[in-house]
Design a protein around this motif. Structure first.
Motif, PDB file in Angstrom:
ATOM      1  N   ASP A   1     -14.541  -8.087   9.863  1.00 27.26           N
ATOM      2  CA  ASP A   1     -13.734  -8.178  11.078  1.00 27.26           C
ATOM      3  C   ASP A   1     -12.490  -9.029  10.855  1.00 27.26           C
ATOM      4  N   GLU A   2     -12.540  -9.959   9.893  1.00 31.04           N
ATOM      5  CA  GLU A   2     -11.423 -10.873   9.649  1.00 31.04           C
ATOM      6  C   GLU A   2     -10.405 -10.378   8.634  1.00 31.04           C
ATOM      7  N   GLY A   3     -10.805  -9.453   7.759  1.00 34.28           N
ATOM      8  CA  GLY A   3      -9.857  -9.004   6.737  1.00 34.28           C
ATOM      9  C   GLY A   3     -10.509  -8.148   5.664  1.00 34.28           C
ATOM     10  N   TYR A   4      -9.909  -8.197   4.468  1.00 37.66           N
ATOM     11  CA  TYR A   4     -10.337  -7.334   3.372  1.00 37.66           C
ATOM     12  C   TYR A   4     -10.531  -8.120   2.089  1.00 37.66           C
ATOM     13  N   GLY A   5     -11.544  -7.715   1.327  1.00 34.06           N
ATOM     14  CA  GLY A   5     -11.743  -8.231  -0.014  1.00 34.06           C
ATOM     15  C   GLY A   5     -11.049  -7.302  -0.993  1.00 34.06           C
ATOM     16  N   LEU A   6     -10.222  -7.885  -1.839  1.00 35.28           N
ATOM     17  CA  LEU A   6      -9.493  -7.127  -2.858  1.00 35.28           C
ATOM     18  C   LEU A   6      -9.973  -7.559  -4.226  1.00 35.28           C
TER      19      LEU A   6
ATOM     20  N   ALA B   1      -2.839  -8.245  12.251  1.00 39.36           N
ATOM     21  CA  ALA B   1      -1.996  -7.178  11.694  1.00 39.36           C
ATOM     22  C   ALA B   1      -2.738  -5.843  11.747  1.00 39.36           C
ATOM     23  N   SER B   2      -1.996  -4.767  11.895  1.00 43.67           N
ATOM     24  CA  SER B   2      -2.603  -3.435  11.961  1.00 43.67           C
ATOM     25  C   SER B   2      -2.575  -2.783  10.575  1.00 43.67           C
ATOM     26  N   PHE B   3      -3.297  -3.364   9.656  1.00 42.07           N
ATOM     27  CA  PHE B   3      -3.411  -2.882   8.280  1.00 42.07           C
ATOM     28  C   PHE B   3      -4.811  -2.325   8.130  1.00 42.07           C
ATOM     29  N   ALA B   4      -4.943  -1.040   7.832  1.00 36.32           N
ATOM     30  CA  ALA B   4      -6.264  -0.417   7.794  1.00 36.32           C
ATOM     31  C   ALA B   4      -6.410   0.508   6.592  1.00 36.32           C
ATOM     32  N   PRO B   5      -6.497  -0.059   5.394  1.00 37.53           N
ATOM     33  CA  PRO B   5      -6.711   0.778   4.216  1.00 37.53           C
ATOM     34  C   PRO B   5      -8.157   1.269   4.167  1.00 37.53           C
ATOM     35  N   THR B   6      -8.391   2.228   3.322  1.00 36.16           N
ATOM     36  CA  THR B   6      -9.726   2.760   3.082  1.00 36.16           C
ATOM     37  C   THR B   6     -10.320   2.043   1.873  1.00 36.16           C
TER      38      THR B   6
ATOM     39  N   HIS C   1       0.877  -1.175   0.000  1.00 35.70           N
ATOM     40  CA  HIS C   1       0.000   0.000   0.000  1.00 35.70           C
ATOM     41  C   HIS C   1       0.911   1.221   0.000  1.00 35.70           C
ATOM     42  N   GLU C   2       0.636   2.166  -0.864  1.00 31.17           N
ATOM     43  CA  GLU C   2       1.508   3.335  -1.027  1.00 31.17           C
ATOM     44  C   GLU C   2       1.800   4.055   0.285  1.00 31.17           C
ATOM     45  N   GLU C   3       0.809   4.181   1.163  1.00 26.52           N
ATOM     46  CA  GLU C   3       1.002   4.918   2.415  1.00 26.52           C
ATOM     47  C   GLU C   3       1.234   4.005   3.631  1.00 26.52           C
ATOM     48  N   LEU C   4       0.631   2.828   3.627  1.00 26.08           N
ATOM     49  CA  LEU C   4       0.693   1.951   4.805  1.00 26.08           C
ATOM     50  C   LEU C   4       1.875   0.993   4.794  1.00 26.08           C
ATOM     51  N   GLY C   5       2.513   0.810   3.643  1.00 28.11           N
ATOM     52  CA  GLY C   5       3.691  -0.035   3.579  1.00 28.11           C
ATOM     53  C   GLY C   5       3.434  -1.415   3.013  1.00 28.11           C
ATOM     54  N   GLU C   6       4.340  -2.334   3.336  1.00 29.87           N
ATOM     55  CA  GLU C   6       4.344  -3.687   2.787  1.00 29.87           C
ATOM     56  C   GLU C   6       4.020  -4.708   3.876  1.00 29.87           C
ATOM     57  N   TYR C   7       3.138  -5.640   3.557  1.00 33.02           N
ATOM     58  CA  TYR C   7       2.692  -6.672   4.492  1.00 33.02           C
ATOM     59  C   TYR C   7       2.639  -8.009   3.766  1.00 33.02           C
TER      60      TYR C   7
END
Length: 92
Positions: free
Chosen positions: A80-85, A47-52, A22-28
């Motif tokens: 609550d478990e993660g993100y759909g990309l 993990a503390s990954f919180a994109p918009t 993520h450009e602002e949040l970094g690499e995970y």
């Protein structure tokens, strides 16, 4: 398809590790939970990954014998478990 499930593509359970940049949040590196023709679901596992929603990320599957393709994806769903990309070409 039920009215509460608006998914266009059927999902298949898939456990793999993916690098997400993520450009602002970094690499995970996250495990995947499932994949479809439209995208993937990544599990945060604390993990503390919180994109918009709407943010673009770069994703690459890890641990293959050859380098995997680098994919442009968009954050389209949060649980609550993660993100759909979603693959970026699906949103354009």
């Amino acid at each position: 398809m039920s009215t509460s499930d608006r998914r266009e593509h059927s999902r298949t359970a898939m456990s793999a590790k993916v690098k997400v940049i993520h450009e602002e949040l970094g690499e995970y590196v996250f495990p995947t939970r499932d994949i479809s023709d439209g995208g993937i679901f990544i599990a945060l596992e604390g993990a503390s990954f919180a994109p918009t929603l709407g943010d673009r990320v770069i994703v690459q599957v890890q641990g293959l014998p050859v380098p995997a393709p680098i994919l442009d994806m968009v954050v389209v769903r949060k649980t609550d478990e993660g993100y759909g990309l979603q693959f970026a070409s699906e949103t354009e």
